[in-house]
Scaffold this motif. Structure first.
Motif, PDB file in Angstrom:
ATOM      1  N   ASN A  40     -20.044  49.779  63.724  1.00 27.91           N
ATOM      2  CA  ASN A  40     -19.515  50.697  64.894  1.00 27.91           C
ATOM      3  C   ASN A  40     -18.087  50.653  64.671  1.00 27.91           C
ATOM      4  O   ASN A  40     -17.506  49.292  64.272  1.00 27.91           O
ATOM      5  CB  ASN A  40     -19.777  50.263  66.318  1.00 27.91           C
ATOM      6  N   TRP A  42     -14.177  51.093  65.954  1.00 31.18           N
ATOM      7  CA  TRP A  42     -13.528  51.296  67.459  1.00 31.18           C
ATOM      8  C   TRP A  42     -12.189  51.450  67.029  1.00 31.18           C
ATOM      9  O   TRP A  42     -11.601  50.885  66.226  1.00 31.18           O
ATOM     10  CB  TRP A  42     -13.696  49.702  67.943  1.00 31.18           C
ATOM     11  N   GLY A  65     -15.367  53.864  70.789  1.00 30.46           N
ATOM     12  CA  GLY A  65     -16.408  53.269  69.691  1.00 30.46           C
ATOM     13  C   GLY A  65     -17.278  54.409  69.157  1.00 30.46           C
ATOM     14  O   GLY A  65     -18.010  54.939  70.014  1.00 30.46           O
ATOM     15  N   THR A  69     -24.643  52.131  66.819  1.00 33.07           N
ATOM     16  CA  THR A  69     -25.064  51.631  68.341  1.00 33.07           C
ATOM     17  C   THR A  69     -23.999  51.822  69.421  1.00 33.07           C
ATOM     18  O   THR A  69     -24.184  51.628  70.498  1.00 33.07           O
ATOM     19  CB  THR A  69     -25.527  50.214  68.520  1.00 33.07           C
ATOM     20  N   ALA A  70     -22.894  52.593  69.002  1.00 33.99           N
ATOM     21  CA  ALA A  70     -21.801  52.730  70.005  1.00 33.99           C
ATOM     22  C   ALA A  70     -21.523  54.381  70.223  1.00 33.99           C
ATOM     23  O   ALA A  70     -21.466  54.912  69.096  1.00 33.99           O
ATOM     24  CB  ALA A  70     -20.491  51.984  69.586  1.00 33.99           C
ATOM     25  N   PHE A  72     -18.804  55.262  72.707  1.00 35.50           N
ATOM     26  CA  PHE A  72     -17.916  55.037  73.914  1.00 35.50           C
ATOM     27  C   PHE A  72     -16.698  55.424  73.773  1.00 35.50           C
ATOM     28  O   PHE A  72     -16.018  55.624  73.143  1.00 35.50           O
ATOM     29  CB  PHE A  72     -17.839  53.273  73.847  1.00 35.50           C
ATOM     30  N   ALA A  92     -20.378  55.785  78.304  1.00 32.65           N
ATOM     31  CA  ALA A  92     -21.161  55.356  77.151  1.00 32.65           C
ATOM     32  C   ALA A  92     -22.252  56.430  76.858  1.00 32.65           C
ATOM     33  O   ALA A  92     -22.681  56.537  78.137  1.00 32.65           O
ATOM     34  CB  ALA A  92     -21.450  53.966  76.935  1.00 32.65           C
ATOM     35  N   ARG A 106     -20.483  46.315  76.652  1.00 30.00           N
ATOM     36  CA  ARG A 106     -20.385  47.242  75.338  1.00 30.00           C
ATOM     37  C   ARG A 106     -19.134  47.097  74.381  1.00 30.00           C
ATOM     38  O   ARG A 106     -19.669  47.572  73.338  1.00 30.00           O
ATOM     39  CB  ARG A 106     -20.310  48.747  75.832  1.00 30.00           C
TER      40      ARG A 106
END
Length: 123
Positions: A40, A42, A65, A69-70, A72, A92, A106
């Motif tokens: 992920n 960010w 993010g 799996t992100a 966000f 999210a 998260r």
């Protein structure tokens, strides 16, 4: 904005993570979080004139993010005098996150540490 982060995540392997603070699509890279053989990414987007960075007072940024799996996005207010922060809003997937515990579960700790260092420390 999310399309840019997905392209970055798909184009560079985990071992070739961009340097923290590198410019990307109007924002700054914060952290590449490993997830199995994926990751992920960010990033932070300051909500103020870049000429005012680093700031001595409050800095408002949007943190995103995106990756394995992100998904966000959140608005964060940093107090550069003491390094503390608070979330103004966050979501999210398609869920609005209402509690700090939900958000902190998260967002990896290095994302926040790197944001404070990047936006509050003299360069």
């Amino acid at each position: 904005m999310f399309l840019m982060l997905m392209t970055l995540g798909a184009g560079l392997p985990l071992a070739q993570s961009p340097p923290v603070g590198s410019a990307s699509g109007g924002g700054f890279f914060l952290y590449r979080e490993p997830v199995e053989q994926y990751w992920n990414d960010w990033a932070a987007f300051p909500l103020l004139d870049p000429a005012e960075l680093p700031a001595s007072g409050q800095v408002r940024i949007t943190i995103t993010g995106e990756g394995k799996t992100a998904s966000f996005i959140g608005n964060l207010s940093l107090n550069c005098a003491n390094g503390r922060f608070f979330w103004e809003s966050a979501g999210a997937e398609s869920t609005f996150l209402t509690g700090v515990d939900q958000i902190n579960a998260r967002v990896p700790a290095p994302v926040l540490r790197n944001a404070v260092t990047l936006f509050c420390q003299p360069r």
